[in-house]
Write an enzyme that holds these catalytic residues in place. Structure first.
Site, PDB file in Angstrom:
ATOM      1  N   ARG A  32       0.846  -1.210   0.000  1.00 38.07           N
ATOM      2  CA  ARG A  32       0.000   0.000   0.000  1.00 38.07           C
ATOM      3  C   ARG A  32       0.875   1.251   0.000  1.00 38.07           C
ATOM      4  NH1 ARG A  32      -4.755   0.778   4.318  1.00 38.07           N
ATOM      5  NH2 ARG A  32      -3.156   0.382   5.889  1.00 38.07           N
ATOM      6  N   ARG A  83       3.120   3.623   4.922  1.00 37.31           N
ATOM      7  CA  ARG A  83       2.859   3.891   6.340  1.00 37.31           C
ATOM      8  C   ARG A  83       3.805   3.098   7.233  1.00 37.31           C
ATOM      9  NH1 ARG A  83      -3.610   3.279   6.882  1.00 37.31           N
ATOM     10  NH2 ARG A  83      -2.892   2.278   8.811  1.00 37.31           N
ATOM     11  N   ARG A 129      -2.026  -5.640  14.302  1.00 36.15           N
ATOM     12  CA  ARG A 129      -3.272  -4.904  14.042  1.00 36.15           C
ATOM     13  C   ARG A 129      -4.435  -5.883  13.811  1.00 36.15           C
ATOM     14  NH1 ARG A 129      -1.120  -1.589   9.284  1.00 36.15           N
ATOM     15  NH2 ARG A 129      -3.264  -0.966   8.935  1.00 36.15           N
TER      16      ARG A 129
HETATM   17  N1  LIG Z   1      -4.957  -6.498  -4.784  1.00 34.30           N
HETATM   18  C1  LIG Z   1      -5.969  -5.743  -4.323  1.00 34.30           C
HETATM   19  N2  LIG Z   1      -5.689  -4.662  -3.590  1.00 34.30           N
HETATM   20  C2  LIG Z   1      -6.745  -3.921  -3.134  1.00 34.30           C
HETATM   21  C3  LIG Z   1      -8.094  -4.246  -3.410  1.00 34.30           C
HETATM   22  N3  LIG Z   1      -8.898  -3.310  -2.819  1.00 34.30           N
HETATM   23  C4  LIG Z   1      -8.067  -2.440  -2.191  1.00 34.30           C
HETATM   24  N4  LIG Z   1      -6.771  -2.787  -2.385  1.00 34.30           N
HETATM   25  C5  LIG Z   1      -5.537  -2.167  -1.888  1.00 34.30           C
HETATM   26  O1  LIG Z   1      -5.334  -2.702  -0.586  1.00 34.30           O
HETATM   27  C6  LIG Z   1      -4.787  -1.717   0.301  1.00 34.30           C
HETATM   28  C7  LIG Z   1      -5.733  -1.556   1.494  1.00 34.30           C
HETATM   29  O2  LIG Z   1      -6.961  -0.931   1.067  1.00 34.30           O
HETATM   30  P1  LIG Z   1      -7.572   0.293   1.892  1.00 34.30           P
HETATM   31  O3  LIG Z   1      -8.738   0.816   1.139  1.00 34.30           O
HETATM   32  O4  LIG Z   1      -6.484   1.241   2.248  1.00 34.30           O
HETATM   33  O5  LIG Z   1      -8.083  -0.516   3.202  1.00 34.30           O
HETATM   34  P2  LIG Z   1      -8.433  -0.063   4.688  1.00 34.30           P
HETATM   35  O6  LIG Z   1      -7.196  -0.256   5.499  1.00 34.30           O
HETATM   36  O7  LIG Z   1      -9.538  -0.990   5.106  1.00 34.30           O
HETATM   37  O8  LIG Z   1      -8.882   1.377   4.628  1.00 34.30           O
HETATM   38  C8  LIG Z   1      -4.601  -0.449  -0.541  1.00 34.30           C
HETATM   39  O9  LIG Z   1      -3.275  -0.426  -1.023  1.00 34.30           O
HETATM   40  C9  LIG Z   1      -5.605  -0.641  -1.694  1.00 34.30           C
HETATM   41  O10 LIG Z   1      -5.187   0.046  -2.871  1.00 34.30           O
HETATM   42  C10 LIG Z   1      -8.345  -5.414  -4.229  1.00 34.30           C
HETATM   43  O11 LIG Z   1      -9.494  -5.781  -4.533  1.00 34.30           O
HETATM   44  N5  LIG Z   1      -7.249  -6.105  -4.638  1.00 34.30           N
HETATM   45  N1  LIG Z   2     -11.155   4.275  16.290  1.00 36.80           N
HETATM   46  C1  LIG Z   2      -9.870   4.064  16.637  1.00 36.80           C
HETATM   47  N2  LIG Z   2      -9.553   3.670  17.894  1.00 36.80           N
HETATM   48  C2  LIG Z   2      -8.288   3.451  18.264  1.00 36.80           C
HETATM   49  N3  LIG Z   2      -7.235   3.572  17.430  1.00 36.80           N
HETATM   50  C3  LIG Z   2      -7.486   3.952  16.155  1.00 36.80           C
HETATM   51  C4  LIG Z   2      -8.820   4.227  15.695  1.00 36.80           C
HETATM   52  N4  LIG Z   2      -8.761   4.584  14.382  1.00 36.80           N
HETATM   53  C5  LIG Z   2      -7.467   4.529  14.039  1.00 36.80           C
HETATM   54  N5  LIG Z   2      -6.683   4.154  15.098  1.00 36.80           N
HETATM   55  C6  LIG Z   2      -5.218   3.974  15.101  1.00 36.80           C
HETATM   56  O1  LIG Z   2      -4.710   4.313  13.811  1.00 36.80           O
HETATM   57  C7  LIG Z   2      -4.171   3.158  13.147  1.00 36.80           C
HETATM   58  C8  LIG Z   2      -4.474   3.218  11.655  1.00 36.80           C
HETATM   59  O2  LIG Z   2      -5.878   3.189  11.448  1.00 36.80           O
HETATM   60  P1  LIG Z   2      -6.507   3.182   9.983  1.00 36.80           P
HETATM   61  O3  LIG Z   2      -5.904   4.263   9.178  1.00 36.80           O
HETATM   62  O4  LIG Z   2      -7.977   3.147  10.151  1.00 36.80           O
HETATM   63  O5  LIG Z   2      -5.915   1.862   9.357  1.00 36.80           O
HETATM   64  P2  LIG Z   2      -6.409   0.465   8.884  1.00 36.80           P
HETATM   65  O6  LIG Z   2      -7.878   0.464   8.616  1.00 36.80           O
HETATM   66  O7  LIG Z   2      -5.590   0.202   7.683  1.00 36.80           O
HETATM   67  O8  LIG Z   2      -6.049  -0.372  10.068  1.00 36.80           O
HETATM   68  C9  LIG Z   2      -4.775   1.978  13.902  1.00 36.80           C
HETATM   69  O9  LIG Z   2      -3.967   0.813  13.803  1.00 36.80           O
HETATM   70  C10 LIG Z   2      -4.831   2.529  15.329  1.00 36.80           C
HETATM   71  O10 LIG Z   2      -3.551   2.509  15.946  1.00 36.80           O
END
Ligand SMILES: Nc1nc2c(ncn2[C@@H]2O[C@H](COP(=O)(O)OP(=O)(O)O)[C@@H](O)[C@H]2O)c(=O)[nH]1
Ligand SMILES: Nc1ncnc2c1ncn2[C@@H]1O[C@H](COP(=O)(O)OP(=O)(O)O)[C@@H](O)[C@H]1O
Length: 223
Positions: A127, A160, A171
């Site tokens: 990512r 990140r 996580r």
């Molecule tokens: N290979 C693949 N990567 C994806 C897909 N959907 C999202 N991603 C990627 O996976 C990573 C995590 O997605 P993100 O939307 O940031 O997830 P979040 O952590 O739940 O907010 C990012 O680098 C996206 O570009 C998918 O369907 N396939």
């Molecule tokens: N609602 C929340 N409560 C506690 N920690 C949080 C919360 N939202 C985000 N964080 C902190 O920020 C980090 C990154 O969160 P986020 O950007 O939502 O990432 P992802 O969905 O990829 O885990 C988490 O791992 C946590 O440390």
């Protein structure tokens, strides 16, 4: 008044399940305001605010930040958009946060992205993020037009600090122990809608159709 009712939604799912990617599509299609707790925390870290500096080690270790800190931060932002429909991404992540939200607002729907952990682990280490906007890219799935640069601003993308294999494992563990109970909390309230799959492009049409049913034009924010 039901025609102009404000729509309040939450998007949930493990880290890397595609919350940010799907949220961007929802905001574009339905005009909800997107509030991402992770983006807000990273903006604080980037700006070296007192709060950001305090929270950074917690986040880098893959732990959740304290409930009272994040709840205060998010509820303050929500108060500034009382008249808007919104989509909360990354909050609530514990039952205590869900209760704090519930004390202030009624959530209309919770979109739960159910993506297997194995799929996620591979995604997160590839990512790339544009910190100021929260836009996310992936070297395989949606690469930027120019490697290492944001499509819209041309500014540099970063990986990140918490997207390393060890931290991703921690996580996912905290998701299982602290966040999965929130799914149960919303299921018992009858607002949980789960979408399962391994690819965002296959999940998205179902989310879109669901929101079209839930959210007639009149409920959307005026662009
Ligand atoms: N290979 C693949 N990567 C994806 C897909 N959907 C999202 N991603 C990627 O996976 C990573 C995590 O997605 P993100 O939307 O940031 O997830 P979040 O952590 O739940 O907010 C990012 O680098 C996206 O570009 C998918 O369907 N396939
Ligand atoms: N609602 C929340 N409560 C506690 N920690 C949080 C919360 N939202 C985000 N964080 C902190 O920020 C980090 C990154 O969160 P986020 O950007 O939502 O990432 P992802 O969905 O990829 O885990 C988490 O791992 C946590 O440390």
């Amino acid at each position: 008044m039901s025609l102009h009712r404000i729509f309040r939604a939450v998007i949930m799912g493990p880290p890397g399940s595609g919350k940010g990617t799907v949220s961007a599509r929802i905001t574009k299609t339905f005009g909800l305001k997107h509030i991402s707790s992770g983006d807000i925390l990273r903006a604080n870290i980037n700006a070296k605010t007192e709060l950001g500096l305090l929270m950074k080690s917690c986040i880098d270790q893959g732990q959740l930040v304290p409930d009272d800190v994040i709840s205060r931060l998010i509820l303050r932002d929500l108060r500034a958009m009382e008249q808007n429909s919104w989509l909360l991404d990354g909050f609530p992540r514990t039952v205590s946060q869900a209760e704090a939200l519930d004390d202030a607002y009624t959530v209309d729907t919770v979109i739960n992205l159910n993506v297997p952990f194995q799929t996620i682990k591979e995604r997160l280490t590839s990512r790339w993020t544009h910190l100021p906007s929260g836009r996310v890219y992936n070297t395989d799935f949606n690469p930027p037009k120019v490697p290492g640069l944001d499509d819209v601003t041309g500014e540099p993308l970063v990986q990140r600090d918490d997207d390393t294999p060890g931290t991703v494992t921690r996580r996912l563990k905290s998701y299982e122990t602290q966040t999965e109970p929130v799914l149960e909390y919303y299921r018992s309230k009858g607002v949980l809608q789960t979408f399962s799959g391994t690819e965002t492009n296959k999940i998205w049409p179902h989310v879109e159709a669901f929101l079209h049913r839930k959210l007639p034009t009149a409920n959307r924010n005026v662009a």
